[in-house]
Design a protein around this motif. Structure first.
Motif, short mmCIF file in Angstrom:
data_model
loop_
_atom_site.label_atom_id
_atom_site.label_comp_id
_atom_site.label_asym_id
_atom_site.label_seq_id
_atom_site.Cartn_x
_atom_site.Cartn_y
_atom_site.Cartn_z
N ARG A 168 0.82 -1.21 0.00
CA ARG A 168 0.00 0.00 0.00
C ARG A 168 0.86 1.27 0.00
O ARG A 168 0.32 2.37 0.00
CB ARG A 168 -0.93 0.03 1.22
N ARG A 221 -4.25 6.43 11.13
CA ARG A 221 -5.53 6.12 10.49
C ARG A 221 -6.32 5.05 11.24
O ARG A 221 -7.55 5.06 11.24
CB ARG A 221 -5.32 5.71 9.04
N VAL A 222 -5.60 4.12 11.88
CA VAL A 222 -6.27 3.05 12.64
C VAL A 222 -6.69 3.54 14.02
O VAL A 222 -7.67 3.07 14.58
CB VAL A 222 -5.35 1.81 12.74
N THR A 241 -11.67 -5.36 17.03
CA THR A 241 -11.93 -4.01 16.53
C THR A 241 -10.66 -3.42 15.91
O THR A 241 -10.73 -2.73 14.89
CB THR A 241 -12.46 -3.08 17.63
N ALA A 281 -10.08 -5.29 12.63
CA ALA A 281 -11.03 -4.79 11.64
C ALA A 281 -10.59 -3.43 11.10
O ALA A 281 -10.67 -3.17 9.89
CB ALA A 281 -12.44 -4.71 12.23
N ALA A 282 -10.11 -2.56 11.97
CA ALA A 282 -9.65 -1.24 11.54
C ALA A 282 -8.42 -1.36 10.65
O ALA A 282 -8.30 -0.65 9.65
CB ALA A 282 -9.35 -0.37 12.76
N CYS A 341 -7.70 -3.90 8.72
CA CYS A 341 -8.19 -4.42 7.44
C CYS A 341 -8.89 -3.34 6.63
O CYS A 341 -8.72 -3.27 5.41
CB CYS A 341 -9.13 -5.60 7.67
N GLU A 342 -9.66 -2.49 7.30
CA GLU A 342 -10.36 -1.42 6.59
C GLU A 342 -9.37 -0.44 5.96
O GLU A 342 -9.47 -0.11 4.79
CB GLU A 342 -11.29 -0.68 7.55
N VAL A 343 -8.39 0.00 6.76
CA VAL A 343 -7.42 0.98 6.26
C VAL A 343 -6.54 0.38 5.18
O VAL A 343 -6.25 1.03 4.17
CB VAL A 343 -6.56 1.52 7.44
N GLU A 382 -7.32 -2.17 3.33
CA GLU A 382 -8.17 -2.79 2.32
C GLU A 382 -7.74 -4.23 2.07
O GLU A 382 -7.36 -4.61 0.95
CB GLU A 382 -8.15 -1.97 1.03
N CYS A 383 -7.79 -5.02 3.14
CA CYS A 383 -7.37 -6.42 3.05
C CYS A 383 -8.23 -7.28 3.97
O CYS A 383 -9.12 -6.77 4.66
CB CYS A 383 -5.89 -6.55 3.43
N GLN A 384 -7.97 -8.55 3.98
CA GLN A 384 -8.64 -9.52 4.85
C GLN A 384 -7.72 -9.86 6.03
O GLN A 384 -6.50 -9.73 5.92
CB GLN A 384 -8.95 -10.79 4.07
#
Length: 91
Positions: free
Chosen positions: A14, A24-25, A46, A49-50, A52-54, A56-58
Protein backbone atom coordinates in the motif's frame (compact mmCIF):
# COMPACT_ATOMS: atom_id res chain seq x y z
CA UNK A 1 5.11 -18.03 18.28
CA UNK A 2 3.39 -19.87 15.45
CA UNK A 3 1.24 -16.83 14.49
CA UNK A 4 3.14 -14.59 12.07
CA UNK A 5 2.08 -10.98 11.53
CA UNK A 6 2.55 -9.71 7.97
CA UNK A 7 1.67 -6.04 8.42
CA UNK A 8 4.99 -5.08 6.80
CA UNK A 9 3.94 -6.85 3.61
CA UNK A 10 0.67 -4.95 3.40
CA UNK A 11 2.36 -1.65 4.27
CA UNK A 12 4.78 -2.16 1.39
CA UNK A 13 1.96 -3.10 -1.01
CA UNK A 14 0.00 0.00 0.00
CA UNK A 15 3.12 2.23 0.09
CA UNK A 16 2.11 3.40 3.56
CA UNK A 17 4.27 4.27 6.55
CA UNK A 18 3.86 2.79 10.02
CA UNK A 19 3.06 6.26 11.37
CA UNK A 20 0.35 6.86 8.79
CA UNK A 21 -1.22 3.46 9.47
CA UNK A 22 -1.16 4.00 13.24
CA UNK A 23 -2.84 7.39 12.85
CA UNK A 24 -5.53 6.12 10.49
CA UNK A 25 -6.27 3.05 12.64
CA UNK A 26 -6.28 5.02 15.89
CA UNK A 27 -3.49 3.23 17.76
CA UNK A 28 -0.15 4.50 18.93
CA UNK A 29 2.89 3.87 16.75
CA UNK A 30 4.40 1.98 19.71
CA UNK A 31 1.41 -0.40 19.91
CA UNK A 32 1.50 -0.91 16.15
CA UNK A 33 5.22 -1.72 16.37
CA UNK A 34 4.51 -4.33 19.06
CA UNK A 35 1.94 -5.95 16.79
CA UNK A 36 4.02 -5.58 13.62
CA UNK A 37 7.10 -7.13 15.21
CA UNK A 38 5.19 -10.15 16.52
CA UNK A 39 5.52 -9.25 20.21
CA UNK A 40 1.79 -8.81 20.87
CA UNK A 41 0.08 -11.59 22.81
CA UNK A 42 -3.40 -10.59 21.65
CA UNK A 43 -5.21 -8.17 19.36
CA UNK A 44 -8.75 -6.88 19.65
CA UNK A 45 -11.05 -7.71 16.77
CA UNK A 46 -11.93 -4.01 16.53
CA UNK A 47 -8.24 -3.23 15.97
CA UNK A 48 -7.91 -6.04 13.43
CA UNK A 49 -11.03 -4.79 11.64
CA UNK A 50 -9.65 -1.24 11.54
CA UNK A 51 -6.33 -2.49 10.14
CA UNK A 52 -8.19 -4.42 7.44
CA UNK A 53 -10.36 -1.42 6.59
CA UNK A 54 -7.42 0.98 6.26
CA UNK A 55 -5.22 -1.52 4.40
CA UNK A 56 -8.17 -2.79 2.32
CA UNK A 57 -7.37 -6.42 3.05
CA UNK A 58 -8.64 -9.52 4.85
CA UNK A 59 -7.44 -10.69 8.30
CA UNK A 60 -5.67 -13.59 6.58
CA UNK A 61 -3.56 -11.07 4.69
CA UNK A 62 -2.20 -9.82 8.02
CA UNK A 63 -2.03 -13.00 10.11
CA UNK A 64 -0.89 -16.50 9.29
CA UNK A 65 -0.14 -19.64 11.25
CA UNK A 66 3.14 -21.48 10.99
CA UNK A 67 3.58 -24.74 12.85
CA UNK A 68 6.17 -24.68 15.56
CA UNK A 69 6.72 -25.50 19.17
CA UNK A 70 8.31 -22.80 21.24
CA UNK A 71 8.79 -22.83 24.98
CA UNK A 72 6.95 -19.49 25.31
CA UNK A 73 3.76 -20.73 23.66
CA UNK A 74 0.75 -20.68 25.98
CA UNK A 75 -1.98 -23.30 25.62
CA UNK A 76 -5.52 -22.19 24.82
CA UNK A 77 -7.38 -21.07 27.87
CA UNK A 78 -5.49 -17.93 28.62
CA UNK A 79 -2.24 -16.47 29.70
CA UNK A 80 -3.75 -13.49 31.42
CA UNK A 81 -2.31 -11.30 28.66
CA UNK A 82 -4.25 -8.16 27.89
CA UNK A 83 -5.36 -7.57 24.30
CA UNK A 84 -3.65 -4.83 22.30
CA UNK A 85 -6.05 -1.92 22.61
CA UNK A 86 -6.87 0.83 20.17
CA UNK A 87 -5.93 4.30 21.32
CA UNK A 88 -4.50 5.17 24.71
CA UNK A 89 -4.63 3.54 28.13
CA UNK A 90 -8.26 4.53 28.68
CA UNK A 91 -9.58 2.79 25.54
Amino acid sequence: MPIVVDIDVMLAKRKMSVGALAERVGITPANLAVLKNGRAKAVRFTTLAALCEVLECQPGDLLRWEPGDQAGDVPLGGSGAQPLARGGPDS
